[in-house]
Write a protein that holds these residues in place. Structure first.
Motif, PDB file in Angstrom:
ATOM      1  N   VAL A   1       0.779  -1.142  -0.120  1.00 34.84           N
ATOM      2  CA  VAL A   1      -0.055   0.030   0.042  1.00 34.84           C
ATOM      3  C   VAL A   1       0.950   1.205  -0.112  1.00 34.84           C
ATOM      4  CG1 VAL A   1      -1.731   1.184   1.212  1.00 34.84           C
ATOM      5  CG2 VAL A   1      -1.875  -1.147   1.192  1.00 34.84           C
TER       6      VAL A   1
ATOM      7  N   ILE B   1      -7.421   1.717   4.756  1.00 34.57           N
ATOM      8  CA  ILE B   1      -7.147   2.294   5.867  1.00 34.57           C
ATOM      9  C   ILE B   1      -6.529   1.478   6.774  1.00 34.57           C
ATOM     10  CG2 ILE B   1      -8.521   3.636   7.812  1.00 34.57           C
ATOM     11  CD1 ILE B   1     -10.344   4.443   6.057  1.00 34.57           C
TER      12      ILE B   1
ATOM     13  N   SER C   1      -5.383   0.279  -7.029  1.00 32.95           N
ATOM     14  CA  SER C   1      -6.230   1.419  -6.800  1.00 32.95           C
ATOM     15  C   SER C   1      -7.268   1.121  -5.773  1.00 32.95           C
ATOM     16  CB  SER C   1      -6.741   2.381  -7.992  1.00 32.95           C
ATOM     17  OG  SER C   1      -5.614   2.613  -8.762  1.00 32.95           O
ATOM     18  N   LYS C   2      -7.159   0.367  -4.868  1.00 34.16           N
ATOM     19  CA  LYS C   2      -8.069   0.051  -3.798  1.00 34.16           C
ATOM     20  C   LYS C   2      -7.711   1.034  -2.801  1.00 34.16           C
ATOM     21  CE  LYS C   2     -10.487  -3.613  -5.418  1.00 34.16           C
ATOM     22  NZ  LYS C   2     -11.894  -3.402  -5.409  1.00 34.16           N
ATOM     23  N   THR C   3      -8.790   1.677  -2.141  1.00 30.93           N
ATOM     24  CA  THR C   3      -8.155   2.657  -0.774  1.00 30.93           C
ATOM     25  C   THR C   3      -8.480   1.642   0.229  1.00 30.93           C
ATOM     26  OG1 THR C   3      -9.324   4.191  -1.975  1.00 30.93           O
ATOM     27  CG2 THR C   3      -9.025   4.422   0.626  1.00 30.93           C
TER      28      THR C   3
ATOM     29  N   ILE D   1      -3.790   6.303   5.343  1.00 29.57           N
ATOM     30  CA  ILE D   1      -4.709   5.996   4.112  1.00 29.57           C
ATOM     31  C   ILE D   1      -3.840   5.756   2.763  1.00 29.57           C
ATOM     32  CG2 ILE D   1      -6.838   6.484   2.640  1.00 29.57           C
ATOM     33  CD1 ILE D   1      -7.751   8.287   4.892  1.00 29.57           C
TER      34      ILE D   1
ATOM     35  N   ASN E   1      -6.041  10.252   7.984  1.00 26.88           N
ATOM     36  CA  ASN E   1      -7.489  10.748   8.440  1.00 26.88           C
ATOM     37  C   ASN E   1      -7.079  11.422   9.878  1.00 26.88           C
ATOM     38  OD1 ASN E   1      -7.156   8.695  10.339  1.00 26.88           O
ATOM     39  ND2 ASN E   1      -8.777   7.656   9.229  1.00 26.88           N
TER      40      ASN E   1
ATOM     41  N   ASP F   1      -0.846   7.767   1.147  1.00 22.69           N
ATOM     42  CA  ASP F   1      -0.954   9.072   0.470  1.00 22.69           C
ATOM     43  C   ASP F   1      -1.808  10.200   1.297  1.00 22.69           C
ATOM     44  OD1 ASP F   1      -3.812   8.378   0.142  1.00 22.69           O
ATOM     45  OD2 ASP F   1      -3.586   7.915  -1.806  1.00 22.69           O
TER      46      ASP F   1
ATOM     47  N   LYS G   1      -3.309   3.278  -1.135  1.00 19.98           N
ATOM     48  CA  LYS G   1      -3.904   2.675  -2.234  1.00 19.98           C
ATOM     49  C   LYS G   1      -2.913   1.476  -2.687  1.00 19.98           C
ATOM     50  CE  LYS G   1      -6.913   5.591  -4.703  1.00 19.98           C
ATOM     51  NZ  LYS G   1      -7.129   6.598  -3.529  1.00 19.98           N
TER      52      LYS G   1
ATOM     53  N   GLY H   1     -13.935   0.044   0.339  1.00 18.82           N
ATOM     54  CA  GLY H   1     -12.839   0.304   1.035  1.00 18.82           C
ATOM     55  C   GLY H   1     -12.231  -1.035   1.743  1.00 18.82           C
TER      56      GLY H   1
END
Ligand code: SF4
Length: 438
Positions: free
Chosen positions: A382, A404, A400-402, A394, A388, A385, A396, A429
């Protein structure tokens, strides 16, 4: 206000973000300093977007507000609306300089400043002040020849013009040398790239083959230019992230024809099939210690295009059920001036557009949850970028899956690539923790 300061307000797509990085560099070369507060800057540049009416409407509120709070400010309007007659009439004198982005090389004289020498005719070759120090867009071209009937871009940005491949490769080399971890080649239509005898499959391979450890992406592709050669090359580029954004816009052949998209649903589905075959050769396996997810597919869709019947909309639903997208950017149709679709009759009501939008979102969420469940208990890379408000990172995945990440350790920072074990998933997510085996 003695110091020369600037603020760039960006509306719209990745191309506008990339253009803004070139504008920022040019301004800083002229002695301007960045100012975060738009109401305090001596120069405000607004990069406009003509894709939807709502994007256009934003500038009618913003520009008078900026001028009211700071009467001395100089305002430059660039981007897709910078040559639009109706916008010029409406904003009149409240804008000081109307600058189509291709005239960026002319910025010193537009501002009454001395040029710093070296005249670069192609604005894409101007240097950029990148927003991020780990992820960068490299523009490979500008403009579009396709004239989709709803789209304002060809009118605003003009015909396709591509950048010399040597300039692109030099920019990529420079970014890799500086330690950038993610590079995205962008244009309105990346896969119709052509410069001398270099086409997009060749450019992709040349970028992929550059020495260094980086993630490679590209955006956006047109289905009609997604050739077999490109799909084969995509499967062979080991640095290419396995996420393909392929805008469908609609599922029904008749609607696609009225949109002037030049493909059918059948052709589009064949492409998806070929892409999956080419990029999923190692899907599900452990490669260099990480689980290799299946290629993620995303799309753009317009609902409520003029004349779209319920039966035709069902074809878009069918497309969603067949492809099982990982993400879709769904827009309710709104007419843009000077486009062929703006003259079409048989409009779909606003309520109906909203209903179709909601139905597609439900289908998307359902299948995306199914796709996301495949990640449970898998270890993936991951790229962080942001953080929170709880301090969680957080980022990707390569698809391109987000994600947390439930870790607030200060030693991990934005720009790090982390090994993450996915512990739970939702429709849109993934939730994970740093892999304990790391
Ligand atoms: S391909 Fe179509 S939608 Fe995309 S920029 Fe060109 S005209 Fe617009």
């Amino acid at each position: 206000m003695n110091k020369k300061t600037y603020n760039i307000f960006i509306i719209g797509c990745q191309m506008n973000k990339s253009d803004s990085e070139r504008i920022a560099f040019s301004l800083e070369s002229l002695g301007y300093f960045p100012e975060e507060d738009i109401y305090k800057a001596s120069l405000v540049v607004i990069t406009t977007c003509g894709v939807r009416q709502s994007a256009e409407d934003r500038i009618y509120g913003l520009i008078p507000a900026v001028r009211r709070k700071n009467p001395e400010v100089k305002i430059i309007l660039t981007g897709c609306l910078s040559a639009e007659k109706l916008v010029k009439e409406r904003l009149g004198d409240s804008v000081d300089i109307w600058m189509p982005i291709v005239e960026l090389d002319n910025l010193p004289s537009l501002l009454g400043e001395d040029s710093l020498g070296g005249h670069e005719r192609d604005y894409l070759n101007l240097k950029a002040r990148y927003e991020s120090d780990f992820s960068a867009f490299i523009p490979i071209g500008n403009g579009c020849d396709n004239f989709c009937s709803y789209c304002y871009v060809p009118h605003a940005r003009g015909r396709e013009k591509y950048r010399d491949h040597k300039e692109i490769i030099n920019e990529a080399k420079d970014l890799i040398k500086k330690g950038y971890k993610e590079i995205t080649l962008i244009a309105q239509n990346v896969n119709s790239y052509k410069s001398a005898d270099i086409d997009f499959p060749k450019l992709l391979k040349m970028t992929n083959d550059l020495p260094g450890d980086f993630w490679l992406r590209f955006s956006t592709s047109h289905p009609k230019d997604m050739s077999d050669e490109l799909i084969k090359e995509m499967g062979e580029c080991e640095k290419l992230c396995h996420h393909v954004h392929l805008p469908a816009q609609a599922g029904d052949d008749e609607v696609l024809k009225r949109m002037n998209r030049k493909y059918t649903q059948g052709h589009y589905l064949e492409l998806i099939d070929k892409i999956r075959k080419s990029l999923n050769k190692q899907a599900g396996e452990i490669v260099s210690g990480f689980w290799m997810p299946p290629v993620a597919i995303s799309t753009d869709i317009i609902v409520g295009f003029p004349g779209e019947t319920e039966k035709q909309f069902r074809e878009t639903v069918k497309l969603f059920e067949t492809v099982k997208y990982d993400m879709a950017y769904i827009a309710q149709y709104s007419p843009r001036p000077n486009t062929a679709a703006a003259k079409m009759s048989d409009l779909v009501s606003e309520d109906e557009k909203k209903r179709r939008d909601e139905e597609l979102n439900d289908v998307l969420g359902r299948y995306n949850l199914e796709n996301n469940k495949k990640y449970l208990n898998r270890v993936v890379e991951v790229l962080v970028d942001s953080k929170n408000s709880r301090g969680e990172m957080i980022g990707k995945t390569k698809t391109s899956k987000t994600v947390i990440i439930s870790d607030t350790t200060k030693s991990r920072k934005i720009g790090d690539i982390l090994e993450v074990k996915i512990k739970s998933v939702k429709n849109f997510g993934l939730y994970g923790e740093i892999n304990k085996d790391e």
